[in-house]
Write an enzyme that holds these catalytic residues in place. Structure first.
Site, PDB file in Angstrom:
ATOM      1  N   SER A  63       0.807  -1.238   0.000  1.00  0.00           N
ATOM      2  CA  SER A  63       0.000   0.000   0.000  1.00  0.00           C
ATOM      3  C   SER A  63       0.830   1.273   0.000  1.00  0.00           C
ATOM      4  O   SER A  63       0.278   2.358  -0.164  1.00  0.00           O
ATOM      5  CB  SER A  63      -0.926   0.019   1.209  1.00  0.00           C
ATOM      6  OG  SER A  63      -1.967  -0.883   0.977  1.00  0.00           O
ATOM      7  N   TYR A 240      -4.767   4.397   7.861  1.00  0.00           N
ATOM      8  CA  TYR A 240      -6.079   3.755   7.986  1.00  0.00           C
ATOM      9  C   TYR A 240      -6.796   4.195   9.256  1.00  0.00           C
ATOM     10  O   TYR A 240      -6.829   5.372   9.585  1.00  0.00           O
ATOM     11  CB  TYR A 240      -5.948   2.219   7.935  1.00  0.00           C
ATOM     12  CG  TYR A 240      -5.086   1.750   6.801  1.00  0.00           C
ATOM     13  CD1 TYR A 240      -5.416   2.097   5.487  1.00  0.00           C
ATOM     14  CD2 TYR A 240      -3.953   0.995   7.023  1.00  0.00           C
ATOM     15  CE1 TYR A 240      -4.629   1.677   4.438  1.00  0.00           C
ATOM     16  CE2 TYR A 240      -3.166   0.567   5.966  1.00  0.00           C
ATOM     17  CZ  TYR A 240      -3.503   0.916   4.680  1.00  0.00           C
ATOM     18  OH  TYR A 240      -2.732   0.510   3.659  1.00  0.00           O
TER      19      TYR A 240
END
Ligand code: GLN
Length: 605
Positions: A63, A240
């Site tokens: 990511s 996140y």
């Protein structure tokens, strides 16, 4: 010799050795990673990299690719087109949450998978494969080397990408994705499989820290505004559902990946990368988070940390009367400078000029209300656009008040947008030249006489103490002895070592007195004093046993009246009463010159 920064990094790595968390296993090939591998790299914006641990171990970027793909989509499509498809709101959700915003149907941000898959689809290119090729080259320009795909990771992830496949199809259903969702899914999985080491990641982070310019290659990879946008989204969404904790505790834009990497960016200073495969409950490297918290605290890297206050841009501010240009001017002009020298002020600026510093400069100058302002900007480093505009605004304010500014700026730190229009401020290579300008300007503004008027030489000479203070009878005798001499620009009038040749009063032009530089006659000569019409030279040799010590040169076409040494000698024996008057006048002027020279010696450097 041990570098203390290297030592510090090794120490904290030894201290933060926790083994909490677990290696990601939803991609089978990732589960095979050695959990004890560890690396830390810190890359500065000038291209230096500190490394600790297994910095040459390679792993898939995962990511951490997301902010760079988002940057490419923004560059290819522009911010508006991208914003129509992906929002920039923190989701507070896990990276792989199957979610879109209820109202708009857009993924909430490009750091979670739904937004990242969408961003991948926005890269320019006719197919997923084409888009990927551009993406791979793009990552390479941040890392400063060509990168490759880890095919084993790629195959393993593609075979098990059920959740991301679901997300891609959902995006297609909501028309966020426009082409074949499988094509974009394949592109996204390939981008996650790009193989990097920790130094690559630190360099990619440092490129963001450096405003989009790769520190080693010097290439501008990303525009400044796009860099800011990417960093903002990293700051709010990069970690996140731990983003809030992260920005509070670490305070840097960051991005993590499931293979165990984290990058963090301190804008303007450094890019950091850590690698440790065991992940915490949010899917971020556990040891990586601990280390980043520690570094942020120890090294004061938190973005909200107030490192310095901004009042430091004015290094020194003082009136012109504190300086001397080492220019000898006629007494009247000198009197004007003494009376009005405080109306001109010098501001020496240094460091970085951002908004707050420029505001401080502006406020200070407005409070001083000078008639002439000289800004010495030679020690300025970075000048923000807002600071340039503030200074230009200050110039307008000064002009409206009848004042004028000049800058000492040999390197063009403050290019003037009005250059060539007649509106520009005077620019000088050194402070002496600017001080001469300010002195001339004060004389022009406050003196009785126009210093630029071409034909006032004889009037000025009449004011020289040697002639002015004589009785009419003596003056007549002296007038009969004066010789009028001319020298072309560059010509030497008096050589050092010569004997006393007489008193020379300048009628027109300009002369300089120089001595050899420290390197002797081949060295650049040092200017001791520059002399204007109405001042004199040559008589100082009388103070050094009749030996001329300086070289006098015509710095412009020169006209002088000379009372020669022979004439003075004859006067002393034949007309002693006139000679006494002449000597008295010369002594008076000599003391005046000596006094000024003394003052000049303690001022300008
Ligand atoms: N390739 C991974 C995925 O989409 C990337 C996730 C991550 O690194 N957090 O599942």
């Amino acid at each position: 010799m041990r570098n203390p920064v290297q030592q510090y990094l090794e120490d904290i790595v030894a201290q933060c050795g926790d083994t909490d968390g677990a290696v990601a296993d939803y991609i089978p090939e990732l589960a095979a990673a050695d959990p004890d591998r560890f690396a830390l790299a810190l890359a500065t914006v000038d291209g230096h990299v500190y490394e600790v641990g297994d910095t040459d171990v390679r792993y898939s970027i995962q990511s951490i690719s997301k902010p760079f793909t988002y940057a490419l989509a923004l560059t290819d499509q522009g911010p508006e087109a991208v914003a129509e498809k992906v929002d920039v709101e923190p989701s507070g959700e896990a990276f792989n949450e199957i979610s879109l915003a209820g109202d708009t149907g857009r993924p909430r941000n490009p750091m979670i998978n739904a937004g990242a898959i969408t961003a991948a689809s926005l890269v320019a290119g006719g197919s997923g494969a084409e888009r990927f090729d551009r993406t791979l080259a793009w990552y390479g320009s941040f890392a400063g080397r060509e990168l490759e795909v880890d095919e084993a990771i790629h195959d393993s992830e593609l075979a098990t990408a059920h959740r991301n496949r679901a997300i891609a199809h959902m995006l297609r259903e909501f028309r966020v994705l426009e082409g074949d969702p499988e094509d974009t899914l394949a592109q996204y999985v390939r981008q996650c499989s790009v193989e990097v080491d920790t130094v690559d990641l630190a360099r990619m982070a440092a490129t963001l820290a450096n405003g989009g310019v790769q520190p080693l290659t010097g290439e501008r990879v990303l525009s400044g505004p796009t860099t800011e946008r990417v960093l903002s989204v990293m700051a709010t969404c990069g970690m996140y559902d731990a983003a809030g904790d992260w920005i509070s505790a670490v305070g840097m834009p960051a991005k993590s990946g499931v293979s165990g990497g984290i990058i963090a960016v301190l804008p303007g200073q450094v890019g950091l990368a850590v690698f440790s495969p065991r992940l915490d409950a949010h899917g971020n490297s556990a040891r990586g988070v601990t280390l980043c918290e520690r570094m942020s605290r120890d090294m004061e890297m938190h973005l909200m940390h107030v490192g310095r206050s901004s009042r430091t841009a004015v290094r020194a501010a003082y009136p012109l009367s504190r300086l001397s240009s080492r220019r000898r001017r006629p007494e009247d002009d000198q009197a004007v400078l003494e009376a009005h020298g405080d109306r001109a002020r010098v501001y020496e600026l240094h460091g970085d000029l951002l908004f707050a510093e420029a505001e401080h400069v502006a406020r200070r100058v407005v409070a001083d209300d000078p008639e002439l302002a000289v800004f010495d900007v030679r020690r300025l480093d970075d000048v923000a656009q807002v600071a340039r505009e503030t200074l230009l605004g200050l110039r307008t304010t000064l002009r409206e008040a009848g004042a004028e500014a000049a800058i000492v700026d040999p390197d063009g730190v403050l290019p003037d947008p009005d250059a060539g229009t007649g509106e520009a401020s005077p620019v000088f290579p050194d402070l002496v030249a600017a001080v001469v300008w300010a002195e001339d300007e004060l004389v022009r503004r406050h003196g009785d006489r126009d210093p630029d008027a071409p034909d006032d030489g004889d009037a000025v000479v009449a004011e020289h103490p040697l002639l002015r203070d004589l009785s009419p009878g003596a003056r007549e005798v002296v007038d009969g002895l004066l010789e009028r001499l001319t020298y072309a620009e560059g010509e030497v009038v008096l050589e050092p070592g010569g004997s006393f040749a007489g008193v020379h009063v300048i009628v027109r032009g300009e002369a300089v007195a120089t001595v050899d530089g420290p390197g002797g006659p081949d060295d650049e000569p040092r200017t001791l004093v520059t002399m204007n019409p109405g001042t004199s030279f040559g008589e100082l040799a009388l103070g050094t046993d009749g030996v001329q010590e300086t070289r006098i040169r015509a710095s412009r076409d020169l006209e002088v009246l000379r009372l020669g040494a022979d004439a003075l000698e004859r006067l002393t024996t034949e007309r002693p009463e006139v000679a006494v008057e002449v000597w008295r006048a010369m002594t008076h002027d000599g003391y005046r010159v000596a006094d000024r020279a003394l003052r000049a010696s303690v001022t300008l450097g």
